[in-house]
Motif scaffolding. Sequence first.
Motif, PDB file in Angstrom:
ATOM      1  N   ARG A  90       1.104  -1.781  -4.403  1.00 28.56           N
ATOM      2  CA  ARG A  90       2.206  -2.182  -4.115  1.00 28.56           C
ATOM      3  C   ARG A  90       3.373  -1.429  -4.435  1.00 28.56           C
ATOM      4  N   VAL A  91       3.157  -0.872  -5.642  1.00 31.72           N
ATOM      5  CA  VAL A  91       4.486  -0.202  -6.048  1.00 31.72           C
ATOM      6  C   VAL A  91       4.564   1.014  -5.371  1.00 31.72           C
ATOM      7  N   VAL A  92       3.258   1.619  -5.065  1.00 32.99           N
ATOM      8  CA  VAL A  92       3.446   3.038  -4.409  1.00 32.99           C
ATOM      9  C   VAL A  92       4.006   3.004  -3.110  1.00 32.99           C
ATOM     10  N   GLY A  93       3.452   1.919  -2.323  1.00 29.65           N
ATOM     11  CA  GLY A  93       4.145   1.461  -1.005  1.00 29.65           C
ATOM     12  C   GLY A  93       5.425   1.330  -1.067  1.00 29.65           C
ATOM     13  N   ASP A  94       6.225   0.446  -2.118  1.00 31.96           N
ATOM     14  CA  ASP A  94       7.587   0.474  -2.055  1.00 31.96           C
ATOM     15  C   ASP A  94       8.258   1.855  -2.536  1.00 31.96           C
ATOM     16  N   LEU A 117      -5.427   5.086   0.037  1.00 27.96           N
ATOM     17  CA  LEU A 117      -6.033   4.566   1.275  1.00 27.96           C
ATOM     18  C   LEU A 117      -5.449   3.036   1.382  1.00 27.96           C
ATOM     19  N   ARG A 118      -5.278   2.246   0.544  1.00 24.06           N
ATOM     20  CA  ARG A 118      -4.706   0.903   0.540  1.00 24.06           C
ATOM     21  C   ARG A 118      -3.087   1.116   1.169  1.00 24.06           C
ATOM     22  N   VAL A 119      -2.499   2.131   0.587  1.00 28.92           N
ATOM     23  CA  VAL A 119      -0.972   2.383   1.044  1.00 28.92           C
ATOM     24  C   VAL A 119      -1.182   2.697   2.511  1.00 28.92           C
ATOM     25  N   ALA A 120      -1.945   3.639   2.652  1.00 31.04           N
ATOM     26  CA  ALA A 120      -2.046   4.107   4.205  1.00 31.04           C
ATOM     27  C   ALA A 120      -2.272   3.188   5.203  1.00 31.04           C
ATOM     28  N   ALA A 121      -3.034   2.165   4.924  1.00 29.99           N
ATOM     29  CA  ALA A 121      -3.493   1.169   5.780  1.00 29.99           C
ATOM     30  C   ALA A 121      -2.287   0.361   5.955  1.00 29.99           C
ATOM     31  N   ASP A 122      -1.605   0.238   5.006  1.00 30.05           N
ATOM     32  CA  ASP A 122      -0.478  -0.996   4.925  1.00 30.05           C
ATOM     33  C   ASP A 122       0.882  -0.311   5.719  1.00 30.05           C
ATOM     34  N   GLU A 123       0.831   1.007   5.684  1.00 30.02           N
ATOM     35  CA  GLU A 123       1.740   1.648   6.225  1.00 30.02           C
ATOM     36  C   GLU A 123       1.489   2.635   7.214  1.00 30.02           C
ATOM     37  N   TRP A 214     -11.529  -6.582  -3.748  1.00 33.55           N
ATOM     38  CA  TRP A 214     -10.206  -5.894  -3.403  1.00 33.55           C
ATOM     39  C   TRP A 214     -10.803  -4.775  -2.617  1.00 33.55           C
ATOM     40  N   LEU A 215     -11.868  -4.035  -3.053  1.00 29.82           N
ATOM     41  CA  LEU A 215     -12.354  -2.831  -2.338  1.00 29.82           C
ATOM     42  C   LEU A 215     -13.128  -3.248  -1.339  1.00 29.82           C
ATOM     43  N   SER A 216     -13.864  -4.306  -1.258  1.00 27.75           N
ATOM     44  CA  SER A 216     -14.536  -4.862  -0.011  1.00 27.75           C
ATOM     45  C   SER A 216     -13.586  -5.081   1.087  1.00 27.75           C
ATOM     46  N   ASP A 217     -12.333  -5.652   0.840  1.00 26.60           N
ATOM     47  CA  ASP A 217     -11.254  -5.862   1.830  1.00 26.60           C
ATOM     48  C   ASP A 217     -10.840  -4.356   2.085  1.00 26.60           C
ATOM     49  N   LEU A 218     -10.553  -3.525   1.322  1.00 25.74           N
ATOM     50  CA  LEU A 218     -10.155  -2.391   1.544  1.00 25.74           C
ATOM     51  C   LEU A 218     -11.023  -1.297   2.278  1.00 25.74           C
ATOM     52  N   GLU A 219     -12.424  -1.551   2.305  1.00 26.18           N
ATOM     53  CA  GLU A 219     -13.328  -1.023   3.005  1.00 26.18           C
ATOM     54  C   GLU A 219     -13.203  -1.466   4.390  1.00 26.18           C
ATOM     55  N   ASP A 220     -12.983  -2.749   4.757  1.00 33.15           N
ATOM     56  CA  ASP A 220     -12.936  -3.047   6.111  1.00 33.15           C
ATOM     57  C   ASP A 220     -11.680  -2.752   6.934  1.00 33.15           C
TER      58      ASP A 220
END
Length: 296
Positions: A90-94, A117-123, A214-220
């Motif tokens: 969340r901080v990196v996304g901000d 990868l979380r940031v990439a998926a969100d953005e 959290w990683l399971s959600d990220l994988e999806d």
Amino acid sequence: MARPGFTPDPALYPFESRWFDHPIGPVHYLDEGEGPPLLLLHGNPTWSFLYRGIVIRLRKHFRCVAPDLPGFGLSARPSAYGYTPGDHARVVGDLVRHLDLRGLTIMGQDWGGPIGLRVAADERPRMRALVMGNTWFWPSEGRAMNAFGYVMGSAPVQSLLRSRAVFVDRLLPLGVLHPLAPEVLDHYRQPQVEALGREGAAEFARQVMAARPWLSDLEDDVERVLSDLPLLLTWGTRDPLFPVSLIDRFRVVFDRVSVERLEARHFIQEDAPAEISRAIAAFLDPATANPGPANV
């Protein structure tokens, strides 16, 4: 707001420090060069110092942005902060939105991989490509990784990690093929001199198992949102926790995968900065495939 009390040696870290005024506290980052943006994300127990050799080589052709996650490097050590990969993402996304980075390539290694990868998926609309090295994006599996996670998350080891800079003093030297100079190792140790500076490293160790949901959600989400992005894997072939067989896990998900195998252990940026820089340059812009030598 606690912040580290040391100043990097400009001979080793010849960059201008910048600060993002985030609600959790000041987040330190580098923003060097011009051109297509390249976001460089570290893991445990490192900070943007890890990328110094890559930034030096690539800033002639790319805008290299390298933050220190909260609790690491020169960033704040907030007491009311979870230090989980989700918190960091969340901080990196901000920061990405604050800098309005577009046409973005994210490089992540160790915990920087799933966070990136979380940031990439969100953005996703901001994204151009991905570079991953010795990392993962699924719930921990395999004997070595699960054993590491269980041991590191145990109460006695967690107590030890919060009382001493164990990752820097013991595990970091084991994670490189070429011994680190004393002054380089000291630049990793200094941010962890105070107790709050060790909180992030200890929590990352605990999260290997705790972050499984959290990683399971990220994988999806990686499979659903990011599979069409071009991916470069810069992989250290001498890393026992992240063997080369994991490359196949990425190939199953991503449509376009390039691989640069490195004679390196876990901390590939220390062992092979020149090789990584050349691979990134060739991947993103063949005209810059020889970014030149560096003294760092």
